[in-house]
Design a protein around this motif. Structure first.
Motif, PDB file in Angstrom:
ATOM      1  N   LEU A 176       3.053   7.902  -8.664  1.00 21.15           N
ATOM      2  CA  LEU A 176       3.117   6.743  -9.568  1.00 21.15           C
ATOM      3  C   LEU A 176       4.573   6.398  -9.899  1.00 21.15           C
ATOM      4  O   LEU A 176       4.993   5.244  -9.777  1.00 21.15           O
ATOM      5  CB  LEU A 176       2.340   7.064 -10.850  1.00 21.15           C
ATOM      6  CG  LEU A 176       2.138   5.904 -11.809  1.00 21.15           C
ATOM      7  CD1 LEU A 176       1.205   4.878 -11.219  1.00 21.15           C
ATOM      8  CD2 LEU A 176       1.604   6.381 -13.142  1.00 21.15           C
ATOM      9  N   LEU A 177       5.352   7.410 -10.308  1.00 24.11           N
ATOM     10  CA  LEU A 177       6.750   7.144 -10.676  1.00 24.11           C
ATOM     11  C   LEU A 177       7.573   6.704  -9.469  1.00 24.11           C
ATOM     12  O   LEU A 177       8.411   5.817  -9.578  1.00 24.11           O
ATOM     13  CB  LEU A 177       7.372   8.396 -11.296  1.00 24.11           C
ATOM     14  CG  LEU A 177       7.289   8.535 -12.812  1.00 24.11           C
ATOM     15  CD1 LEU A 177       8.165   9.680 -13.296  1.00 24.11           C
ATOM     16  CD2 LEU A 177       7.691   7.266 -13.518  1.00 24.11           C
ATOM     17  N   LEU A 178       7.316   7.343  -8.312  1.00 21.10           N
ATOM     18  CA  LEU A 178       8.073   6.958  -7.115  1.00 21.10           C
ATOM     19  C   LEU A 178       7.790   5.504  -6.751  1.00 21.10           C
ATOM     20  O   LEU A 178       8.706   4.728  -6.469  1.00 21.10           O
ATOM     21  CB  LEU A 178       7.726   7.876  -5.944  1.00 21.10           C
ATOM     22  CG  LEU A 178       8.361   9.264  -5.957  1.00 21.10           C
ATOM     23  CD1 LEU A 178       7.857  10.098  -4.775  1.00 21.10           C
ATOM     24  CD2 LEU A 178       9.877   9.186  -5.907  1.00 21.10           C
ATOM     25  N   SER A 179       6.505   5.121  -6.779  1.00 19.09           N
ATOM     26  CA  SER A 179       6.154   3.737  -6.402  1.00 19.09           C
ATOM     27  C   SER A 179       6.747   2.737  -7.394  1.00 19.09           C
ATOM     28  O   SER A 179       7.267   1.700  -6.999  1.00 19.09           O
ATOM     29  CB  SER A 179       4.634   3.554  -6.362  1.00 19.09           C
ATOM     30  OG  SER A 179       4.081   4.536  -5.548  1.00 19.09           O
ATOM     31  N   LEU A 180       6.674   3.078  -8.709  1.00 22.18           N
ATOM     32  CA  LEU A 180       7.218   2.157  -9.714  1.00 22.18           C
ATOM     33  C   LEU A 180       8.730   2.026  -9.591  1.00 22.18           C
ATOM     34  O   LEU A 180       9.307   1.007  -9.963  1.00 22.18           O
ATOM     35  CB  LEU A 180       6.870   2.657 -11.126  1.00 22.18           C
ATOM     36  CG  LEU A 180       5.435   2.442 -11.567  1.00 22.18           C
ATOM     37  CD1 LEU A 180       5.222   3.021 -12.954  1.00 22.18           C
ATOM     38  CD2 LEU A 180       5.087   0.960 -11.588  1.00 22.18           C
ATOM     39  N   HIS A 181       9.371   3.081  -9.076  1.00 23.03           N
ATOM     40  CA  HIS A 181      10.835   3.052  -8.998  1.00 23.03           C
ATOM     41  C   HIS A 181      11.358   2.403  -7.719  1.00 23.03           C
ATOM     42  O   HIS A 181      12.573   2.239  -7.599  1.00 23.03           O
ATOM     43  CB  HIS A 181      11.410   4.460  -9.168  1.00 23.03           C
ATOM     44  CG  HIS A 181      11.591   4.818 -10.611  1.00 23.03           C
ATOM     45  ND1 HIS A 181      10.565   5.247 -11.403  1.00 23.03           N
ATOM     46  CD2 HIS A 181      12.682   4.768 -11.419  1.00 23.03           C
ATOM     47  CE1 HIS A 181      11.003   5.456 -12.625  1.00 23.03           C
ATOM     48  NE2 HIS A 181      12.290   5.174 -12.663  1.00 23.03           N
ATOM     49  N   VAL A 182      10.466   2.052  -6.777  1.00 22.67           N
ATOM     50  CA  VAL A 182      10.960   1.392  -5.558  1.00 22.67           C
ATOM     51  C   VAL A 182      11.652   0.067  -5.894  1.00 22.67           C
ATOM     52  O   VAL A 182      12.796  -0.161  -5.466  1.00 22.67           O
ATOM     53  CB  VAL A 182       9.836   1.224  -4.517  1.00 22.67           C
ATOM     54  CG1 VAL A 182      10.260   0.281  -3.410  1.00 22.67           C
ATOM     55  CG2 VAL A 182       9.495   2.582  -3.923  1.00 22.67           C
ATOM     56  N   PRO A 183      11.042  -0.840  -6.716  1.00 20.28           N
ATOM     57  CA  PRO A 183      11.781  -2.072  -7.049  1.00 20.28           C
ATOM     58  C   PRO A 183      13.049  -1.789  -7.850  1.00 20.28           C
ATOM     59  O   PRO A 183      14.072  -2.468  -7.667  1.00 20.28           O
ATOM     60  CB  PRO A 183      10.785  -2.892  -7.878  1.00 20.28           C
ATOM     61  CG  PRO A 183       9.638  -2.019  -8.160  1.00 20.28           C
ATOM     62  CD  PRO A 183       9.641  -0.897  -7.194  1.00 20.28           C
ATOM     63  N   ILE A 184      13.017  -0.768  -8.735  1.00 20.11           N
ATOM     64  CA  ILE A 184      14.216  -0.433  -9.522  1.00 20.11           C
ATOM     65  C   ILE A 184      15.311   0.090  -8.592  1.00 20.11           C
ATOM     66  O   ILE A 184      16.496  -0.252  -8.738  1.00 20.11           O
ATOM     67  CB  ILE A 184      13.857   0.607 -10.613  1.00 20.11           C
ATOM     68  CG1 ILE A 184      12.882  -0.029 -11.602  1.00 20.11           C
ATOM     69  CG2 ILE A 184      15.096   1.102 -11.338  1.00 20.11           C
ATOM     70  CD1 ILE A 184      12.311   0.907 -12.636  1.00 20.11           C
ATOM     71  N   ALA A 185      14.915   0.890  -7.588  1.00 18.10           N
ATOM     72  CA  ALA A 185      15.894   1.426  -6.629  1.00 18.10           C
ATOM     73  C   ALA A 185      16.491   0.299  -5.791  1.00 18.10           C
ATOM     74  O   ALA A 185      17.686   0.314  -5.477  1.00 18.10           O
ATOM     75  CB  ALA A 185      15.229   2.455  -5.726  1.00 18.10           C
TER      76      ALA A 185
END
Lengths: 311, 207
Positions: A175-184
């Motif tokens: 969940l955190l990895l997927s949510l952080h893709v746009p932030i990355a």
């Protein structure tokens, strides 16, 4: 990504504080041994810039916004150890004066944003800069480095929250990895855009990566990339027992095994799961977009020219 | 009380409040946890008052954290044992806000100058203390400059929304962000270099 106070267990907070303090002590020693010193005032001003740049919030998803973290950017300008010191000051000011990130969570936040960006992101940048020499490599490297560092930091935060007993790892990591893709991607785009402009106006300032083409940094970069890949590929790991589990089952001591951290071994609840293909797909698409960004941002880079006015 | 002691007691209160058990892992919330949170919150609020702040200012400083705290607390409370979910949610929110208030009140009553004196008294390495001091000195002018640049940028954008521009001209908008960040960075570094030259000209030693 700042973890507030009250969400990490005593063990996780203490161990992340110890790891963060060790990183800082190492950075101070490494910085002292470098031949050319940078005035503390310049590093403090760079910390203030990083803090101010974090004020520029960009809407990402409904109800979510992102901003530059700046660890990889700082490392590209002043080198990894000074970059880590800059991030340590930024996070301390945020935690003490603006309550953005907790005191007990300072160690975890330093590892997730400072060390992941200034050390992990720098290592990936050095690897890319070795593969792509010249000023383009000095910009494309931090773009890929910032992308990988943000996801590495998100993975670390997921581990810390799971080890604190807040969430099961199987649910919170994808969940955190997927949510952080746009932030990355935002971090990569802003890092690249600032460095591409600096490469045109003042290429002499990009000396953080200049000495990185030799030494161990590129090898560490490979390790960071491998860890990021492993985090996204983890949901596809085989559910079949491994060699040790098979032996334990045959010899009859499998039932004696106890999980080291019960929270890490907990099952993922259905309502929190995003599906195992979801996080891998997000990682794949994000990596492709980050590579395209690196190409697009460095496409027009050539020899340095006179500064353009800020528009 | 010296700044070092004020900082130390504030940080200790914040740590105790942040680590008091909050009902995770099917354990009940002990009554001393509620007392610790109440105490940390009270000391934090008192320090705000001593620093000359009003209750409304304290609330503004803490309430903005609520979305982050609730985002972490509510799903975690759903994983708690049946019948204890609302207590776990309330305890997680109280724990986070109490620890934050204790630290925030301490930082407020000390101010930037007291904070740097406090961290020096606590034995922070001199290099980091100098950097923290320089960052705090540069911060006020930097924030004002950033806000002014953002206002100018918004005025130049006209009626277009930020997303509209980004969707129609992605690379040009990104390059604009790059110019914004690079201009801010260059001004920052040039100002720091000028200050360093002035410091050396006055006969100060190496950094």
């Amino acid at each position: 990504m700042h973890v507030p106070d009250g969400f990490l267990s005593a063990g996780v907070a203490a161990s992340s504080w110890a790891a963060g303090a060790s990183c800082l002590a190492w950075a101070l020693r490494a910085e002292r041994s470098e031949p050319e010193g940078t005035p503390a005032g310049t590093l403090g001003a760079l910390a203030a810039f990083t803090f101010a740049a974090q004020l520029v919030n960009v809407p990402l998803l409904p109800g979510t916004s992102g901003h530059l973290v700046g660890g990889t950017l700082a490392a590209a300008i002043v080198g990894p150890w000074r970059g880590l010191l800059v991030m340590a000051v930024v996070l301390a000011v945020q935690a003490l004066l603006f309550q953005d990130g907790g005191i007990t969570a300072y160690g975890a936040n330093l590892l997730a944003m400072g060390a992941a960006g200034a050390l992990g992101g720098y290592a990936v940048s050095a690897l890319v800069a070795r593969l792509r020499p010249g000023v383009r490599g000095l910009v494309a490297g931090p773009v890929i480095g910032a992308f990988a560092a943000t996801l590495t930091g998100a993975g670390f935060i997921a581990l810390a929250l799971a080890a604190s007993g807040l969430y099961p790892l199987a649910a919170v990591l994808p969940l955190l990895l997927s949510l952080h893709v746009p932030i990355a991607l935002l971090e990569a785009a802003l890092t690249g855009a600032i460095l591409a402009t600096l490469a045109r106006w003042r290429p002499d300032l990009l000396h953080g990566l200049q000495g990185s083409r030799s030494g161990h940094a590129p090898a560490w970069g490979l390790l960071v990339l491998a860890l990021a890949l492993a985090a996204f590929a983890a949901p596809f790991a085989s559910g079949l027992p491994d060699g040790l589990e098979t032996a334990a089952s045959r010899l009859g001591f499998a039932a004696a095994a106890r999980p080291l951290w019960p929270a890490l071994a907990a099952e993922s609840p259905g309502w929190l799961a995003i599906g195992r293909a979801g996080s891998a797909l997000a990682g794949l698409v994000g990596t492709l977009v980050a590579a395209t960004l690196a190409w697009a941002l460095t496409r027009r880079l050539g020899p340095a020219r006179a500064p353009e006015p800020h528009r | 009380m010296s700044p070092g002691r004020v900082l130390l007691t504030g940080l200790a209160l914040s740590v105790i409040a942040a680590l008091a058990p909050a009902g995770l892992g099917a354990e009940p919330v002990p009554s001393w946890s509620w007392l610790a949170w109440l105490g940390a919150f009270a000391v934090g609020a008192l320090r705000f008052r001593r620093g000359g702040s009003t209750a409304a200012q304290l609330a503004r400083r803490i309430v903005w954290l609520l979305p982050f705290v609730l985002t972490l607390a509510l799903p975690a409370a759903l994983l708690a044992a049946h019948g204890a979910r609302s207590t776990a949610a309330l305890a997680l929110v109280a724990r986070s806000l109490a620890a934050t208030t204790a630290a925030a009140g301490t930082a407020f009553v000390l101010g930037p100058l007291g904070l740097t004196r406090g961290v020096r008294e606590l034995g922070l390495p001199e290099r980091l203390a100098l950097m923290l001091e320089a960052a705090l000195v540069a911060l006020a002018s930097m924030l004002a400059r950033t806000r002014a640049m953002l206002r100018a940028r918004a005025a130049r954008r006209g009626r277009d929304s930020a997303w509209g521009l980004l969707l129609r001209h992605p690379l040009a908008t990104l390059a604009g962000f790059g110019r914004f960040g690079a201009a801010l960075l260059l001004r920052t570094l040039e100002r720091a270099e000028a200050q360093e030259r002035a410091r050396l000209a006055r006969g100060a030693g190496a950094p």
